[in-house]
Design an enzyme around this catalytic site. Structure first.
Site, PDB file in Angstrom:
ATOM      1  N   GLU A 127     -28.285  -5.059 -27.175  1.00  0.00           N
ATOM      2  CA  GLU A 127     -28.999  -5.891 -25.415  1.00  0.00           C
ATOM      3  C   GLU A 127     -30.518  -5.049 -25.279  1.00  0.00           C
ATOM      4  O   GLU A 127     -30.664  -4.111 -26.381  1.00  0.00           O
ATOM      5  CB  GLU A 127     -28.360  -5.706 -24.504  1.00  0.00           C
ATOM      6  CG  GLU A 127     -27.329  -6.655 -24.325  1.00  0.00           C
ATOM      7  CD  GLU A 127     -27.444  -8.279 -24.375  1.00  0.00           C
ATOM      8  OE1 GLU A 127     -28.682  -8.298 -24.596  1.00  0.00           O
ATOM      9  OE2 GLU A 127     -26.738  -8.490 -23.573  1.00  0.00           O
TER      10      GLU A 127
ATOM     11  N   HIS B 213     -31.670 -10.297 -27.674  1.00  0.00           N
ATOM     12  CA  HIS B 213     -31.109  -9.057 -28.758  1.00  0.00           C
ATOM     13  C   HIS B 213     -30.936  -9.874 -29.944  1.00  0.00           C
ATOM     14  O   HIS B 213     -30.656 -11.029 -30.864  1.00  0.00           O
ATOM     15  CB  HIS B 213     -29.743  -8.969 -28.090  1.00  0.00           C
ATOM     16  CG  HIS B 213     -28.671 -10.306 -27.548  1.00  0.00           C
ATOM     17  ND1 HIS B 213     -27.625 -10.796 -26.635  1.00  0.00           N
ATOM     18  CD2 HIS B 213     -28.123 -11.295 -28.450  1.00  0.00           C
ATOM     19  CE1 HIS B 213     -27.136 -11.528 -26.246  1.00  0.00           C
ATOM     20  NE2 HIS B 213     -27.809 -12.399 -27.701  1.00  0.00           N
TER      21      HIS B 213
ATOM     22  N   ASP C 195     -20.360  -8.340 -34.177  1.00  0.00           N
ATOM     23  CA  ASP C 195     -19.591  -8.592 -32.762  1.00  0.00           C
ATOM     24  C   ASP C 195     -18.803  -8.913 -32.748  1.00  0.00           C
ATOM     25  O   ASP C 195     -18.239  -9.814 -32.772  1.00  0.00           O
ATOM     26  CB  ASP C 195     -20.529  -8.557 -32.116  1.00  0.00           C
ATOM     27  CG  ASP C 195     -21.538  -9.648 -32.307  1.00  0.00           C
ATOM     28  OD1 ASP C 195     -21.470 -10.501 -32.877  1.00  0.00           O
ATOM     29  OD2 ASP C 195     -23.022  -9.900 -31.566  1.00  0.00           O
TER      30      ASP C 195
ATOM     31  N   ASP D 108     -32.320 -12.866 -24.583  1.00  0.00           N
ATOM     32  CA  ASP D 108     -33.386 -11.964 -23.786  1.00  0.00           C
ATOM     33  C   ASP D 108     -34.026 -10.974 -25.015  1.00  0.00           C
ATOM     34  O   ASP D 108     -34.118  -9.543 -24.875  1.00  0.00           O
ATOM     35  CB  ASP D 108     -32.150 -10.970 -23.066  1.00  0.00           C
ATOM     36  CG  ASP D 108     -31.006 -10.506 -23.854  1.00  0.00           C
ATOM     37  OD1 ASP D 108     -30.444 -10.742 -24.656  1.00  0.00           O
ATOM     38  OD2 ASP D 108     -30.249 -10.380 -23.121  1.00  0.00           O
TER      39      ASP D 108
HETATM   40  P1  PGA Z   1     -26.506 -18.351 -29.518  1.00  0.00           P
HETATM   41  O1  PGA Z   1     -26.470 -17.010 -29.216  1.00  0.00           O
HETATM   42  O2  PGA Z   1     -26.524 -18.789 -31.082  1.00  0.00           O
HETATM   43  O3  PGA Z   1     -25.297 -19.303 -29.284  1.00  0.00           O
HETATM   44  O4  PGA Z   1     -27.604 -19.430 -28.626  1.00  0.00           O
HETATM   45  C1  PGA Z   1     -27.692 -16.682 -30.195  1.00  0.00           C
HETATM   46  C2  PGA Z   1     -27.684 -14.727 -29.504  1.00  0.00           C
HETATM   47  O5  PGA Z   1     -26.592 -14.704 -28.490  1.00  0.00           O
HETATM   48  O6  PGA Z   1     -27.475 -13.737 -30.558  1.00  0.00           O
END
Ligand code: PGA
Length: 260
Positions: A143, A138, A67, A136
């Site tokens: 999302e 994702h 992404d 959350d």
């Molecule tokens: P993080 O984010 O590795 O900074 O915890 C994970 C994500 O949002 O997929």
């Protein structure tokens, strides 16, 4: 789903690096799907270390990132392009033309997304997709409520993700609201998914992903349907799992031929 609980983030990242390294050493020409965020940083460090030791050659490795933020130029310090070059690519011998990261400045986003999907197919598909998980639920930036069959497209971030990522942007108000992300369906086509999660903050969502129902409300839960999903977590992230004793038992009793 294979759930592997390691004592800490360092041990978990070394194991993930071993899985990726084995693919590169075995196949030579291979395709990696890559993630950003805090989670894969130690994995990249370990792969860099193996490369510097002469054990890993990235000359024939192709990568596709999950992404990128819409509206950020690749040179913006918080772009995922900057993150990837800073934390990984500039330290290894990957040819720049083999690196693919969604273009946050693409003038025609749907056309760009179709082209990104086409490039993944043309490269032969993704051998291993590295994943983190958002608080959350994702994966990529899919999302909650994302179609579980979705393809690469534009998404709007949740308030929770804006808060989680505010630290990279000097405050939530500066986090772009839109992203381009591989879809859940795109991720599910990878031959192997390697998801890591660390820390107490991820314990709830890890339990929902592994032991809860498959639901678009927790997009990562679709990995229960993936034939080769490996979830590597530390003790803190495993702390809310009901069946953690069983996952440890399975890992400790793996036949030699199945060990990483
Ligand atoms: P993080 O984010 O590795 O900074 O915890 C994970 C994500 O949002 O997929």
């Amino acid at each position: 789903m294979e759930v592997i609980i390691q004592p800490d983030k360092k041990a978990a990242s070394s194991l993930a690096a071993r899985i990726v390294a084995q693919l590169i050493q075995r196949k030579g020409e291979c395709v990696l799907g890559l993630a950003t965020g805090n989670t894969p940083l130690m994995l990249y460090k370990e792969l860099i270390r193996l490369h510097k030791q002469g054990e890993l050659d990235f000359e024939r490795v192709t990568t596709f990132n999950l992404d990128e933020y819409v509206g950020l130029s690749p040179s913006h310090p918080a772009s995922y392009t900057s993150y990837m070059w800073e934390n990984f690519f500039k330290h290894i011998n990957i040819p720049a033309h083999r690196v693919h990261i969604p273009d946050g400045l693409a003038p025609d986003i749907p056309a760009f997304c179709r082209q990104y999907e086409g490039a993944i197919k043309a490269a032969g598909g993704i051998d291993i997709q590295v994943l983190g998980i958002g608080t959350d639920g994702h994966i990529g930036f899919n999302e909650p409520s994302s179609s579980l069959a979705s393809r690469t497209r534009i998404k709007t971030l949740t308030k929770q993700t804006l808060e989680d990522n505010a630290r990279f942007f000097n405050g939530e108000e500066n986090v772009p609201h839109h992203v381009i992300t591989m879809g859940v369906g795109t991720i599910m086509e990878s031959r192997k998914c390697l998801l890591m999660a660390f820390g107490k903050k991820k314990a709830d969502v890890v339990a929902r992903m592994v032991e809860g129902p498959i639901t678009a409300m927790v997009p990562a839960s679709i990995l229960q349907m993936h034939p080769e999903a490996v979830v590597i977590i530390d003790e803190a992230a495993a702390s809310k799992l009901e069946r953690s004793d069983y996952y440890r038992w399975v890992y400790d009793n793996k036949p030699d031929w199945q060990k990483y």
